[in-house]
Write a protein that holds these residues in place. Structure first.
Motif, PDB file in Angstrom:
ATOM      1  N   LYS A 197       5.187 -50.155 -11.194  1.00 15.98           N
ATOM      2  CA  LYS A 197       5.958 -50.853 -10.165  1.00 15.98           C
ATOM      3  C   LYS A 197       5.093 -51.252  -8.983  1.00 15.98           C
ATOM      4  O   LYS A 197       5.401 -52.189  -8.257  1.00 15.98           O
ATOM      5  CB  LYS A 197       7.132 -49.998  -9.704  1.00 15.98           C
ATOM      6  N   LYS A 198       4.008 -50.484  -8.748  1.00 10.56           N
ATOM      7  CA  LYS A 198       3.160 -50.839  -7.609  1.00 10.56           C
ATOM      8  C   LYS A 198       1.689 -50.529  -7.903  1.00 10.56           C
ATOM      9  O   LYS A 198       1.365 -49.749  -8.819  1.00 10.56           O
ATOM     10  CB  LYS A 198       3.620 -50.146  -6.337  1.00 10.56           C
ATOM     11  N   ILE A 199       0.872 -51.175  -7.113  1.00 14.26           N
ATOM     12  CA  ILE A 199      -0.574 -50.978  -7.277  1.00 14.26           C
ATOM     13  C   ILE A 199      -0.931 -49.600  -6.719  1.00 14.26           C
ATOM     14  O   ILE A 199      -0.520 -49.271  -5.597  1.00 14.26           O
ATOM     15  CB  ILE A 199      -1.364 -52.078  -6.522  1.00 14.26           C
ATOM     16  N   PRO A 200      -1.655 -48.783  -7.478  1.00 16.79           N
ATOM     17  CA  PRO A 200      -2.050 -47.469  -6.961  1.00 16.79           C
ATOM     18  C   PRO A 200      -2.803 -47.606  -5.640  1.00 16.79           C
ATOM     19  O   PRO A 200      -3.578 -48.558  -5.460  1.00 16.79           O
ATOM     20  CB  PRO A 200      -2.962 -46.914  -8.060  1.00 16.79           C
ATOM     21  N   SER A 201      -2.546 -46.646  -4.720  1.00 18.70           N
ATOM     22  CA  SER A 201      -3.125 -46.751  -3.371  1.00 18.70           C
ATOM     23  C   SER A 201      -4.653 -46.789  -3.389  1.00 18.70           C
ATOM     24  O   SER A 201      -5.292 -47.448  -2.554  1.00 18.70           O
ATOM     25  CB  SER A 201      -2.651 -45.581  -2.510  1.00 18.70           C
ATOM     26  N   SER A 202      -5.275 -46.163  -4.378  1.00 18.49           N
ATOM     27  CA  SER A 202      -6.749 -46.144  -4.446  1.00 18.49           C
ATOM     28  C   SER A 202      -7.317 -47.535  -4.763  1.00 18.49           C
ATOM     29  O   SER A 202      -8.505 -47.791  -4.576  1.00 18.49           O
ATOM     30  CB  SER A 202      -7.210 -45.140  -5.511  1.00 18.49           C
ATOM     31  N   LEU A 203      -6.432 -48.415  -5.243  1.00 21.46           N
ATOM     32  CA  LEU A 203      -6.906 -49.771  -5.614  1.00 21.46           C
ATOM     33  C   LEU A 203      -6.570 -50.815  -4.545  1.00 21.46           C
ATOM     34  O   LEU A 203      -6.944 -51.978  -4.676  1.00 21.46           O
ATOM     35  CB  LEU A 203      -6.269 -50.197  -6.939  1.00 21.46           C
TER      36      LEU A 203
END
Lengths: 308, 253
Positions: free
Chosen positions: A239-245
């Motif tokens: 659902k969302k882009i991982p925060s590390s990316l």
């Protein structure tokens, strides 16, 4: 080595007020093939017409082999041959007559042997007694090249030499240009075709709205302005882009099954390997990878779009 | 000086003349013959001698000037207009030639064509009248100067014109009336006094008068004034062309 053509702060404003050249600076090296790319009205033809003496500059200077194009116009023009964009030829003249006329106009003494060789090189010799009006468009284009080369110039300007010609003739033209270049002739051509610039030019100049946006070698342009796009197909949607990316230029497709990473190429390097490591670390499962590299055409379109 | 270029422009322009040689010769021969039939024989036989010269003979210089003037303008204007029209002018503009070299090539060829034409007209005229030239040197001088002056004028028209209509308008609406009203077919002494004075403003009068003097030693104005006027006209044309070249008027953008 000194450049064969040196253009400094060149400006041209036509009587209508149209600013066709805006502070153009360019140095052209001996023996190179340089392609000027740009949309219609970019200023390509005005630039070469100014160097050749057809258009008067509003300000700025142009030197050809160290000579000023205005005060030393005889010396500079003797070194230059011009193939215009339009098929402008006297309809009732013969091929031989019109080429001989051009040679004389440039102050070169009559040399029938040279003209014969030139016409043979351009596959025109069997048409030497034909009237120009009887020739095909492709043949007329060759006649224009023969006229431009009739006085053995050091520099050849070709204004859209392959505009409106078929693929076979276009390849013939490229061969002619390569042959001339191998003989030491410096070639400056304008073109709409990115493929043409990629195929034959050592350096590419991009013009738009009278400005020279950049002049670089093809490889340098790709290196400095090229982009790579990495498309990562996921096994399961997210659902969302991982925060590390988030620090990378990554977009998520609408169905959540694709991560699209737009990478800029800097010094030949990208962050693709780091992105892949971060994806693995974030626990996303990768189904497939696809890498797309921008072409010279993409770079050209981006440049012109940004300027416009 | 790029003599090779001057020569090639000259020969190139003359080439057009030789290509249409039949037309170039037939046209003046036929029109001259017609003028002699109509004015020399039919009407001329009813007109008294003018200052001791028969009317048929009297009109020879005017008739020659009529053709020389119109052909000089036509040849020179078309010569420079045609490359502008077809776009081949790019080659001249990008060649290592000065504007004056271009001028010598084009105007030299146009003047030569007019000179050949004048010779043909005079030869045709001699078939109809007993032609004796009192001052051959001055006749040739007037002829050459007129050919050059009006070829220069034609060159100006060719540079100025940006369509075929403009190319024709000055020869048709200005030059031809001036030639007809400049004493080509009559002596201005035959006009009422007021019109004699008006005619003095017509530059063609001085050309025809000086030219006629070289044939018969009769003139409407003195030979010195005629020569002065031709040189004045020449100087004005050269001045205008010099300005056009300097500014690139209608040639360079």
């Amino acid at each position: 080595m000194n450049p064969i053509i040196s253009i400094k702060d060149l400006n041209k404003i036509y009587a209508t007020g149209f600013n066709a050249l805006k502070n153009v600076n360019l140095e052209i090296n001996r023996g190179e093939i340089i392609a000027l790319l740009g949309p219609n009205g970019a200023g390509k033809t005005t630039l070469i017409s100014t160097i050749c003496g057809i258009v008067s500059p509003t300000s700025g200077t142009v030197h050809v082999d160290g000579f000023d194009i205005i005060s030393d116009f005889r010396k500079t023009r003797e070194m230059i041959g011009l193939v215009p964009q339009e098929l402008t030829l006297g309809a009732f003249e013969t091929v031989w007559g019109t080429v001989r006329f051009s040679r004389g106009l440039f102050g070169s003494k009559r040399d029938d042997d040279y003209i014969e060789k030139l016409l043979k090189d351009l596959s025109l010799f069997d048409k030497k007694d034909s009237e120009v009006r009887a020739l095909s468009g492709g043949m007329k284009r060759r006649v224009l090249i023969a006229k431009a080369l009739s006085h053995q110039p050091k520099i050849l300007f070709l204004d859209e030499p392959t505009a409106g010609v078929d693929v076979e003739l276009r390849k013939d033209m490229w061969k002619i240009i390569h042959d001339l270049s191998s003989k030491g002739v410096t070639i400056i051509l304008t073109t709409h075709y990115i493929e043409e610039a990629e195929e034959i030019a050592n350096r590419v100049g991009v013009m738009n709205n009278g400005e020279l946006l950049l002049v670089e070698g093809k490889d340098q342009i790709m290196e400095n302005l090229g982009k790579k796009q990495l498309v990562i197909e996921l096994k399961e949607s997210t659902k969302k882009i991982p925060s590390s990316l988030e620090k990378y230029n990554i977009e998520l497709s609408q169905n959540g099954l694709q991560l699209i990473y737009n990478s800029e190429i800097k010094d030949g390097e990208t962050d693709i390997s780091n992105v892949l490591i971060e994806i693995t670390n974030s626990g996303l499962l990768v189904k497939d990878l696809k890498i797309e590299k921008s072409s010279l055409e993409d770079i050209f379109v981006d440049l012109v779009r940004v300027e416009s | 000086m790029n003599f090779v270029a001057i020569r090639i422009i000259y020969l190139h322009e003359m080439g057009r003349f030789w290509q249409t040689l039949g037309q170039s010769i037939a046209s003046p021969v036929i029109s001259t013959a017609l003028y002699f039939v109509v004015f020399g024989s039919a009407i001329g036989s009813r007109i008294a001698n003018i200052e001791g010269v028969s009317y048929g003979l009297f009109i020879v210089p005017g008739l020659t000037m009529l053709s020389v003037l119109t052909q000089s303008i036509s040849n020179a204007s078309f010569g420079i207009f045609f490359p502008k029209f077809t776009g081949t002018i790019y080659e001249i503009l990008s060649a290592p030639v000065s504007f004056y070299e271009v001028l010598i090539g084009f105007v030299g060829a146009a003047a030569t064509k007019s000179l050949i034409l004048a010779t043909i007209i005079l030869a045709t005229a001699s078939l109809f009248v007993d032609l004796n030239i009192a001052h051959p040197f001055w006749m040739l001088s007037f002829l050459v100067l007129t050919c050059i002056a009006f070829s220069l004028f034609g060159f100006i028209i060719g540079l100025w014109a940006d369509n075929f209509e403009k190319l024709q308008i000055i020869p048709l609406l200005i030059i031809t009336p001036l030639v007809f009203l400049g004493g080509s077919f009559y002596s201005i002494s035959m006009l009422p006094e007021l019109w004699q004075k008006v005619t003095l403003f017509n530059p063609v009068l001085y050309l025809v008068s000086g030219f006629r003097w070289s044939f018969f030693e009769i003139s409407d104005v003195s030979v010195g004034i005629s020569l002065t006027m031709i040189f004045l006209f020449l100087s004005i044309c050269i001045g205008v062309i010099g300005w056009m070249f300097k500014t690139g008027y209608r040639l360079k953008q």
